[in-house]
Motif scaffolding. Structure first.
Motif, short mmCIF file in Angstrom:
data_model
loop_
_atom_site.label_atom_id
_atom_site.label_comp_id
_atom_site.label_asym_id
_atom_site.label_seq_id
_atom_site.Cartn_x
_atom_site.Cartn_y
_atom_site.Cartn_z
N ILE A 29 0.89 -1.16 0.00
CA ILE A 29 0.00 0.00 0.00
C ILE A 29 0.93 1.21 0.00
O ILE A 29 1.64 1.46 0.97
CB ILE A 29 -0.91 0.02 1.25
CG1 ILE A 29 -1.70 -1.28 1.39
CG2 ILE A 29 -1.85 1.23 1.20
CD1 ILE A 29 -2.69 -1.58 0.31
N PHE A 50 -0.79 -0.84 -4.44
CA PHE A 50 -1.96 0.03 -4.41
C PHE A 50 -1.51 1.43 -4.02
O PHE A 50 -0.88 1.61 -2.97
CB PHE A 50 -3.00 -0.50 -3.40
CG PHE A 50 -3.65 -1.76 -3.83
CD1 PHE A 50 -2.99 -2.98 -3.70
CD2 PHE A 50 -4.91 -1.75 -4.40
CE1 PHE A 50 -3.59 -4.16 -4.12
CE2 PHE A 50 -5.52 -2.92 -4.82
CZ PHE A 50 -4.85 -4.13 -4.69
N THR A 52 -2.33 5.41 -3.07
CA THR A 52 -3.42 6.28 -2.57
C THR A 52 -3.55 7.55 -3.42
O THR A 52 -4.65 8.00 -3.71
CB THR A 52 -3.18 6.71 -1.11
OG1 THR A 52 -1.89 7.35 -1.00
CG2 THR A 52 -3.26 5.52 -0.16
N TYR A 80 -2.20 -0.49 -8.89
CA TYR A 80 -3.63 -0.18 -8.80
C TYR A 80 -3.80 1.26 -8.32
O TYR A 80 -3.18 1.67 -7.33
CB TYR A 80 -4.33 -1.09 -7.78
CG TYR A 80 -4.20 -2.56 -8.03
CD1 TYR A 80 -3.01 -3.23 -7.73
CD2 TYR A 80 -5.25 -3.29 -8.56
CE1 TYR A 80 -2.88 -4.60 -7.96
CE2 TYR A 80 -5.13 -4.66 -8.79
CZ TYR A 80 -3.94 -5.30 -8.49
OH TYR A 80 -3.80 -6.66 -8.71
N SER A 123 -13.56 -2.84 -4.95
CA SER A 123 -12.74 -3.74 -4.14
C SER A 123 -11.97 -4.69 -5.03
O SER A 123 -12.37 -4.97 -6.16
CB SER A 123 -13.62 -4.60 -3.23
OG SER A 123 -14.28 -3.81 -2.30
N ILE A 131 -9.31 -5.46 -0.61
CA ILE A 131 -8.79 -4.09 -0.54
C ILE A 131 -9.78 -3.19 -1.26
O ILE A 131 -10.07 -3.38 -2.45
CB ILE A 131 -7.40 -4.03 -1.19
CG1 ILE A 131 -6.45 -4.96 -0.43
CG2 ILE A 131 -6.86 -2.60 -1.23
CD1 ILE A 131 -5.16 -5.25 -1.13
N THR A 132 -10.32 -2.21 -0.53
CA THR A 132 -11.35 -1.34 -1.10
C THR A 132 -10.87 0.10 -1.07
O THR A 132 -10.37 0.57 -0.03
CB THR A 132 -12.66 -1.46 -0.28
OG1 THR A 132 -13.02 -2.83 -0.18
CG2 THR A 132 -13.80 -0.68 -0.94
N ALA A 133 -11.02 0.79 -2.18
CA ALA A 133 -10.66 2.21 -2.24
C ALA A 133 -11.78 3.03 -1.60
O ALA A 133 -12.95 2.91 -1.98
CB ALA A 133 -10.46 2.63 -3.69
N VAL A 143 -7.34 8.51 -2.50
CA VAL A 143 -8.21 7.56 -1.81
C VAL A 143 -7.49 7.06 -0.56
O VAL A 143 -6.28 7.24 -0.42
CB VAL A 143 -8.58 6.34 -2.71
CG1 VAL A 143 -9.38 6.75 -3.93
CG2 VAL A 143 -7.33 5.54 -3.11
N TYR A 145 -7.61 3.28 1.91
CA TYR A 145 -7.92 1.88 1.65
C TYR A 145 -8.46 1.19 2.89
O TYR A 145 -7.98 1.44 4.01
CB TYR A 145 -6.68 1.12 1.15
CG TYR A 145 -6.31 1.48 -0.28
CD1 TYR A 145 -7.12 1.11 -1.34
CD2 TYR A 145 -5.15 2.21 -0.55
CE1 TYR A 145 -6.79 1.45 -2.65
CE2 TYR A 145 -4.81 2.56 -1.85
CZ TYR A 145 -5.63 2.17 -2.89
OH TYR A 145 -5.31 2.52 -4.18
N LYS A 146 -9.46 0.34 2.64
CA LYS A 146 -9.91 -0.58 3.69
C LYS A 146 -9.31 -1.94 3.37
O LYS A 146 -9.43 -2.43 2.24
CB LYS A 146 -11.43 -0.64 3.72
CG LYS A 146 -11.97 -1.66 4.70
CD LYS A 146 -13.43 -1.42 5.00
CE LYS A 146 -14.28 -2.50 4.39
NZ LYS A 146 -15.67 -2.44 4.89
N LEU A 147 -8.66 -2.55 4.34
CA LEU A 147 -7.99 -3.84 4.16
C LEU A 147 -8.70 -4.84 5.05
O LEU A 147 -8.68 -4.71 6.28
CB LEU A 147 -6.51 -3.73 4.58
CG LEU A 147 -5.79 -2.45 4.13
CD1 LEU A 147 -4.42 -2.34 4.80
CD2 LEU A 147 -5.66 -2.43 2.61
#
Ligand SMILES: Nc1ncnc2c1ncn2[C@@H]1O[C@@H]2COP(=O)(O)O[C@H]2[C@H]1O
Length: 254
Positions: A29, A50, A52, A80, A123, A131-133, A143, A145-147
């Protein structure tokens, strides 16, 4: 599942490394300067990155990561990000002037690096980690991220002053264990914090009133000039929150 903090500083100097978190062995991340401390063999195990947002402290090591491991992997590394952030990477970094375009090397059909669009709210599930933005508000499109491992979830704000949608997501995450949230500046830099769309303790603690879950709050992205003062101001003024400083090399199991 393990989240290893490779870097979480808002700047450089001494042992400070900028934002980069490693999930297990293969998912990054952000790709700040913390990536540079990994061994060569650890670097070759990174498969997914990923991002941000496009600010340099979050992407600094991405170009050199790709170059370093290009001949040592069978599959491309995947980056991503949202469309805007991907476009910045394409136009301003991997543009042959700043760095070669590894999306076309050795050829466009089988490149060393490929891009994957991940829009806000989308996700992606890799190795049982979803993993969700999630929404962030910064000076450039960003963004967080939710992990989510299924067992528990870590939410990372990214560089952001929070908004209602962010807290809606945080508060509706029933298995939330950790909230990693930024506070770049001390209160004496209140105006700069607002201009740069970062928190200082005053604005962080105002926003944390919206948190209605018993998560461990971890403060990240402290600017080196005032990192001690910033934490002192947070710890002095907070109430009823479990809050501490996110540490480089910390490992969070989730
Ligand atoms: N007016 C400004 N707007 C945005 N960033 C600024 C400004 N002035 C100084 N900065 C600095 O530029 C940095 C860019 O990266 P950060 O967002 O981490 O933190 C930002 C601030 O430290």
């Amino acid at each position: 599942m393990q989240l290893r903090i490779l870097g979480c500083s808002g700047g450089i100097g001494g042992a400070n490394r900028t934002t980069s978190f490693l999930i297990n062995d293969s998912i990054l991340i952000d790709a700040g300067t913390g990536v540079g401390d990994l061994s060569f063999s650890a670097l070759t195990r990174i498969e997914h990155v990923f991002i941000t947002h496009s600010h340099l402290d979050h992407i600094a090591c991405l170009p050199m990561l790709v170059d370093t491991i290009m001949g040592s992997r069978n599959a491309p590394i995947t980056v991503y990000a949202t469309e805007t952030t991907l476009n910045v990477l394409k136009k301003h970094i991997f543009n042959w002037a700043i760095w070669p375009d590894f999306n076309k090397i050795p050829n466009a059909k089988a490149p060393f690096m490929r891009y994957s669009l991940l829009e806000l709210g989308q996700s992606c599930c890799i190795d049982q980690c979803t993993i969700t933005a999630i929404p962030a508000v910064h000076t450039v499109p960003a963004v967080g991220y939710k992990l989510d491992s299924g067992k528990s979830a870590v939410i990372f704000s990214g560089d952001s002053v929070c908004n209602t949608e962010f807290w809606d997501i945080v508060n509706s995450t029933e298995n939330l264990s950790h909230l990693i949230i930024e506070t770049a500046f001390s209160n004496r830099e209140y105006e700069l914090a607002n201009a740069a769309k970062h928190f200082c303790p005053l604005t962080l603690l105002e926003q944390l009133k919206f948190l209605n879950r018993p998560a461990q709050v971890l403060v990240t992205h402290l600017k080196p000039a005032d990192s001690e003062l910033t934490m002192q101001e947070i710890l002095r003024d907070h109430s009823n929150i479990s809050i501490s400083r996110l540490e480089q090399n910390q490992i969070i199991t989730f």
